[in-house]
Motif scaffolding. Structure first.
Motif, PDB file in Angstrom:
ATOM      1  N   ALA A 176     -31.892  19.967 -25.617  1.00 25.51           N
ATOM      2  CA  ALA A 176     -30.453  20.165 -25.383  1.00 25.51           C
ATOM      3  C   ALA A 176     -29.640  19.487 -26.481  1.00 25.51           C
ATOM      4  O   ALA A 176     -28.666  20.055 -26.993  1.00 25.51           O
ATOM      5  CB  ALA A 176     -30.062  19.613 -24.013  1.00 25.51           C
ATOM      6  N   PHE A 177     -30.050  18.288 -26.864  1.00 27.08           N
ATOM      7  CA  PHE A 177     -29.364  17.583 -27.939  1.00 27.08           C
ATOM      8  C   PHE A 177     -29.419  18.381 -29.241  1.00 27.08           C
ATOM      9  O   PHE A 177     -28.418  18.520 -29.946  1.00 27.08           O
ATOM     10  CB  PHE A 177     -29.988  16.193 -28.142  1.00 27.08           C
ATOM     11  N   THR A 210     -34.098  17.035 -22.644  1.00 21.95           N
ATOM     12  CA  THR A 210     -32.938  16.318 -23.174  1.00 21.95           C
ATOM     13  C   THR A 210     -32.899  16.427 -24.697  1.00 21.95           C
ATOM     14  O   THR A 210     -31.840  16.668 -25.285  1.00 21.95           O
ATOM     15  CB  THR A 210     -32.987  14.829 -22.752  1.00 21.95           C
ATOM     16  N   MET A 270     -38.878  15.772 -18.770  1.00 19.95           N
ATOM     17  CA  MET A 270     -37.428  15.695 -18.765  1.00 19.95           C
ATOM     18  C   MET A 270     -36.886  15.243 -20.125  1.00 19.95           C
ATOM     19  O   MET A 270     -35.850  15.693 -20.554  1.00 19.95           O
ATOM     20  CB  MET A 270     -37.000  14.740 -17.642  1.00 19.95           C
ATOM     21  N   ALA A 271     -37.629  14.334 -20.779  1.00 13.59           N
ATOM     22  CA  ALA A 271     -37.204  13.847 -22.095  1.00 13.59           C
ATOM     23  C   ALA A 271     -37.216  14.973 -23.116  1.00 13.59           C
ATOM     24  O   ALA A 271     -36.359  15.028 -24.003  1.00 13.59           O
ATOM     25  CB  ALA A 271     -38.100  12.703 -22.560  1.00 13.59           C
TER      26      ALA A 271
END
Length: 149
Positions: A8-9, A5, A1-2
């Motif tokens: 996406a960032f 993220t 999940m990290a």
């Protein structure tokens, strides 16, 4: 999940870079037509420490607008104290003063746009690649279990 993220960032960051770069490139001739150029004088020179032990030089420049108001600003540069150098600014906005012309700004906007587009396009491809790699490993693990059982 990290990982998702972080990707996406980076995509959002890339979009911001691309948008800023493309906006800056949208009409450079219009910026050049508005830009005023005057002579400025280098008042001071300073070395600034940067990450990883490097350093850069910045200069303090004073210039006077067409209206007769004097302004000062600091910027990266390597001129000597007392040198006269060209200063560019938008009329009515002396805070936009720079020793860089519209042309050099256009180069920077171009680099920013290309970097942003690379992030926007390459990050999803990286996720796809990682996903396919994970599926391949899962498939190999299933085949190994089937062979053992």
């Amino acid at each position: 999940m990290a990982v998702m993220t972080a990707v996406a960032f980076l995509v959002v960051l890339g979009y911001g870079f691309a948008r800023t770069g493309l906006d800056g490139l949208s009409n450079p001739s219009q910026g050049a037509a508005r830009e005023r150029s005057v002579d400025g004088v280098v008042l001071a020179k300073d070395r600034v420490s940067e990450p990883q032990g490097s350093s850069s030089t910045r200069i303090e420049v004073r210039f006077t607008t067409d209206a007769g108001t004097s302004y000062r600003f600091w910027e990266a540069g390597d001129a000597n104290i007392g040198d006269t150098i060209p200063v560019h600014y938008e009329p009515g906005r002396p805070e936009t003063a720079s020793t860089h012309s519209v042309t050099s700004n256009s180069i920077m906007f171009g680099i920013l746009a290309v970097s942003g587009l690379a992030l926007v396009l390459l990050m999803p491809l990286l996720v796809l690649r990682l996903g396919l790699e994970s599926l391949r490993h899962v498939g190999q693990a299933i085949r190994k279990r089937s062979a053992v059982g």
